[in-house]
Design an enzyme around this catalytic site. Structure first.
Site, short mmCIF file in Angstrom:
data_model
loop_
_atom_site.label_atom_id
_atom_site.label_comp_id
_atom_site.label_asym_id
_atom_site.label_seq_id
_atom_site.Cartn_x
_atom_site.Cartn_y
_atom_site.Cartn_z
CB ILE A 186 -0.89 0.04 1.29
CG1 ILE A 186 -1.97 -1.05 1.23
CG2 ILE A 186 -1.54 1.41 1.50
CD1 ILE A 186 -3.09 -0.81 0.24
CG HIS A 258 0.37 6.74 4.16
ND1 HIS A 258 1.64 6.24 4.17
CD2 HIS A 258 0.49 8.08 3.91
CE1 HIS A 258 2.50 7.22 3.94
NE2 HIS A 258 1.82 8.35 3.79
CD GLU A 407 26.28 10.85 -11.04
OE1 GLU A 407 25.27 10.11 -11.09
OE2 GLU A 407 27.07 10.99 -12.00
CG PHE A 433 26.57 15.13 -13.58
CD1 PHE A 433 25.50 15.39 -14.43
CD2 PHE A 433 27.79 14.77 -14.14
CE1 PHE A 433 25.64 15.28 -15.82
CE2 PHE A 433 27.94 14.66 -15.52
CZ PHE A 433 26.87 14.92 -16.36
NE ARG A 516 38.26 19.73 -19.52
CZ ARG A 516 38.79 20.13 -20.66
NH1 ARG A 516 38.75 21.40 -21.00
NH2 ARG A 516 39.35 19.27 -21.47
#
Ligand SMILES: Cc1ncc(C[n+]2csc(CCOP(=O)(O)OP(=O)(O)O)c2C)c(N)n1
Ligand SMILES: [Mg+2]
Length: 657
Positions: A186, A258, A407, A433, A516
């Site tokens: 559920i 729930h 990741e 990312f 970089r």
């Protein structure tokens, strides 16, 4: 089923039902469904000591299905954790109560960690289980021999992160990890058949997990499965067939159990059905006594463990203390200063990702508790150095994890490693990312964990890979997270300093954005003082009564210094400020802020990124408001007007005003 266990489980059920009802908010269904599993675990298997929630060799218990937090609070109260009083249970979900809606984590309280965002707890559990293996290898299996248990729900296992986390756990053969799957079929929208048809056995076995199935209300089956799992050579998932809202005549087995209080009428029906005649929040003395006894077993367990440890060679004890307290951090400053002095003489031009690598190599020698890694970009993030020793399923005597292209899983595991105690995780990927790590970064910050995120390729400066890889909005997004230090160093000096702050921060995670491309050494003078610690500092001023201030971060400090030269040639004096960390600068005194950014002088900010986080310092922001472009990086900078000529042009314009 023994009556005793039933009564113990019902105590958990009714405390949960009553607290949710009193708060008029919360999730009763999961605690009602999982009370039997949790009771068997706590009574017969879990090693813990409520008198010392931080006992090193305790079993870890993670509630990934954190919406069922009342299950955990009830257990912590019943077993005698001092922070969890009956009054606090009655205060469930109220302002500043330790019994919050989703508990997340409270150091030394008994809450290891739980998940608000589904799936995260499972990822944390994997990190904790890795941490445990690292400890076991360091300090021997006679000192560290505990388990990591977690409860995961349908939702946890539907989330993509569960795939990454479990796949990694299977690969590393984390045999001391035991996950209980609350297989009640559920979720909020109704039966899980609405949205999933997974064959769980096949799914988890394909990850390399041991899959067991039990009736989650049959105490003997549960206990036997835990025994079996304890002997397995693989990570374990015990699928517990349970009924959500167990005991509720009208709501059990339905999604209506729930996430809302059962209601007074239904609660009295549950009391009748489960033969629990006691008033709301009333736990009969004999049942409470029984529960407290379960907790007290831990005092003896820890005592025995301590006396065994005392008998061992004193080296192990000393090393354990050293790692637990990160004691070697005391000598970090002298190490960083020596490096800074060396590089001041050398003045190397280096990409800051290389600078970070140099720093990592130096600090990992000093701090064996640093556990590095990368999501398959070790060579690009420069996270792996010659001091990195790879951890594998066969050998946890290492300090580097190949997380694979995971990741989400990596970031959640890093939170788990930090939660384990003493370990300092860092992990790398491209800044773009960081979005894949975001939910976990947010939790690192919320929980105040020392986790260090290494994000290389931090701008359009990465060039040809193009817009999919060029971060634009990521820095602003990260800076919007409370209690996260976002660093963007400009050279080796700043990189060393940013790492120094990150390692010394007690309750704040760090994200270090790295270039970089090569960058020049910018610092005109050497000082032992950590200037990056103040968030921003003056790199160079051409005259005291300068007409314009240029504030930049990372790779754009070079550009600002170039513009400063060009401005000087046309007799415009300027001040260049490097701001490697906005968050730290924002915390400084007003006098320091005014000393750095003169009030009456126009300011230009420069960063090859969204201008979003810079607008608080100036209205004149040079940055990028669209996606990037694929081309050699110098051309991309030209394209986005990030050039000295454009800075000079803007400076001339605003000075005139
Ligand atoms: C990432 C995330 N998405 C959505 C939610 C909202 N949410 C809370 S519980 C839940 C699913 C409930 O189903 P299940 O996980 O099976 O728990 P149960 O109802 O069985 O206790 C959802 C969608 C969340 N907490 N986290
Ligand atoms: Mg469910």
């Amino acid at each position: 089923m023994t009556t005793n266990l039933n009564q113990l489980a019902n105590a958990v059920r009714f405390l949960s039902i009553d607290a949710v009802q009193k708060a008029n908010s919360g999730h009763p269904g999961m605690p009602m469904g999982m009370a039997d599993v949790a009771t068997v675990l706590f009574k017969e298997h879990l090693n813990f000591n409520p008198q010392n929630p931080s006992w090193v060799n305790r079993d870890r218990f993670i509630l990934s299905a954190g919406h069922g937090s009342m299950l955990l609070y009830s257990l912590l109260y019943l077993t005698g954790y001092k922070d969890f009083t009956m009054d606090e249970l009655k205060n469930f979900r109220q302002m500043k109560s330790i019994c919050a809606g989703h508990p997340e984590y409270k150091k030394n309280s008994g809450i290891e960690t739980t998940t608000g965002p589904l799936g995260q707890g499972l990822g944390n559990a994997v990190g904790l289980a890795i941490g445990e293996e690292i400890y076991r290898k360091k300090f021997s299996s006679s000192v560290v021999d505990h388990k990591t248990y977690a409860i995961a729900s349908d939702g946890d296992l539907m989330e993509g992160i569960s795939h990454e986390a479990m796949s990694l756990a299977g690969h590393l053969k984390l045999k001391n990890l035991i996950v209980f799957f609350d297989n009640n079929k559920i979720s909020i929208d109704g039966p899980t058949s609405l949205s999933t048809s997974d064959n769980y056995k096949k799914r988890f076995e394909s990850y390399g997990w041991n899959y067991l199935e039990v009736n989650g209300h049959n105490h003997r089956q549960i206990s036997n499965a835990i025994k079996k799992a304890s002997k397995s050579k693989k990570p374990n998932i015990i699928s517990c067939k349970t009924v959500i809202g167990f005991g509720s005549p009208n709501k059990s087995g339905k999604s209506s159990a729930h996430g809302s209080p059962l209601g007074d009428e239904e609660i009295s029906l549950v009391r009748k059905k489960l033969k629990w005649p006691h008033a709301s929040f009333e736990i009969p003395e004999n049942i409470l006594k029984n529960w407290r006894k379960i907790g007290e077993k831990g005092i003896t367990l820890e005592k025995k463990w301590l006396s065994d440890l005392d008998k061992k060679n004193s080296k192990i004890k000393k090393e354990l203390d050293l790692i637990q307290n990160n004691s070697n951090l005391e000598t970090l400053d002298s190490l960083i200063n020596a490096e800074k002095e060396k590089f001041f003489k050398e003045k190397p031009s280096k990409a800051t990702r290389e600078c970070s690598s140099i720093t990592i190599e130096a600090v990992t020698k000093l701090l064996p508790e640093i556990i590095g890694g990368s999501a398959d970009l070790s060579g690009s993030n420069n996270t792996k150095t010659k001091n990195s020793k790879v951890i594998s399923s066969k050998n946890f005597d290492g300090n580097y994890i190949h997380y694979g292209i995971r990741e989400h899983g990596m970031a959640a595991a890093m939170n788990g490693l930090a939660l384990y105690g003493g370990l300092i995780p860092y992990g790398g990927t491209f800044l773009i990312f960081s979005d894949y790590c975001k939910p976990s970064i947010r939790l690192s910050a919320l929980m105040g964990l020392k986790v260090i995120y290494i994000f290389s390729h931090d701008s359009i400066g990465l060039g040809e890979d193009g817009p999919t890889h060029q971060p634009v909005e990521q820095l602003a997004g990260l800076r919007a997270i409370p209690n996260l230090n976002v660093f963007r160093p400009a050279d080796i000096n700043e990189t060393l300093e940013c790492w120094q702050v990150a390692l010394k921060s007690k309750n704040t995670p760090s994200a270090i954005a790295l270039s970089r491309q090569k960058l020049p050494y910018i610092n005109p003078s050497y000082t032992k003082k950590n200037k990056s610690e103040l968030g921003a500092y003056v790199v160079n001023t051409t005259a005291q009564n300068h007409l314009v201030t240029l504030i930049a971060s990372g790779s754009e400090v070079e550009l600002a210094l170039l513009a400063q030269k060009d401005l000087k040639e046309i007799n415009i004096d300027s001040k260049v400020i490097s701001m490697p960390c906005q968050e730290l600068f924002n915390q400084q005194s007003i006098s320091y802020k005014n000393e750095i950014i003169d009030k009456d002088v126009p300011v230009i900010t420069i960063e090859a990124s969204s201008i979003n986080s810079w607008e608080r310092y100036s209205k004149n922001n040079m940055g990028i408001e669209t996606f990037g472009e694929s081309a050699p990086f110098k051309e991309v900078y030209q394209h986005f007007n990030l050039t000295s000529a454009k800075i000079v042009e803007l400076a001339k314009k605003i000075i005139k005003k």
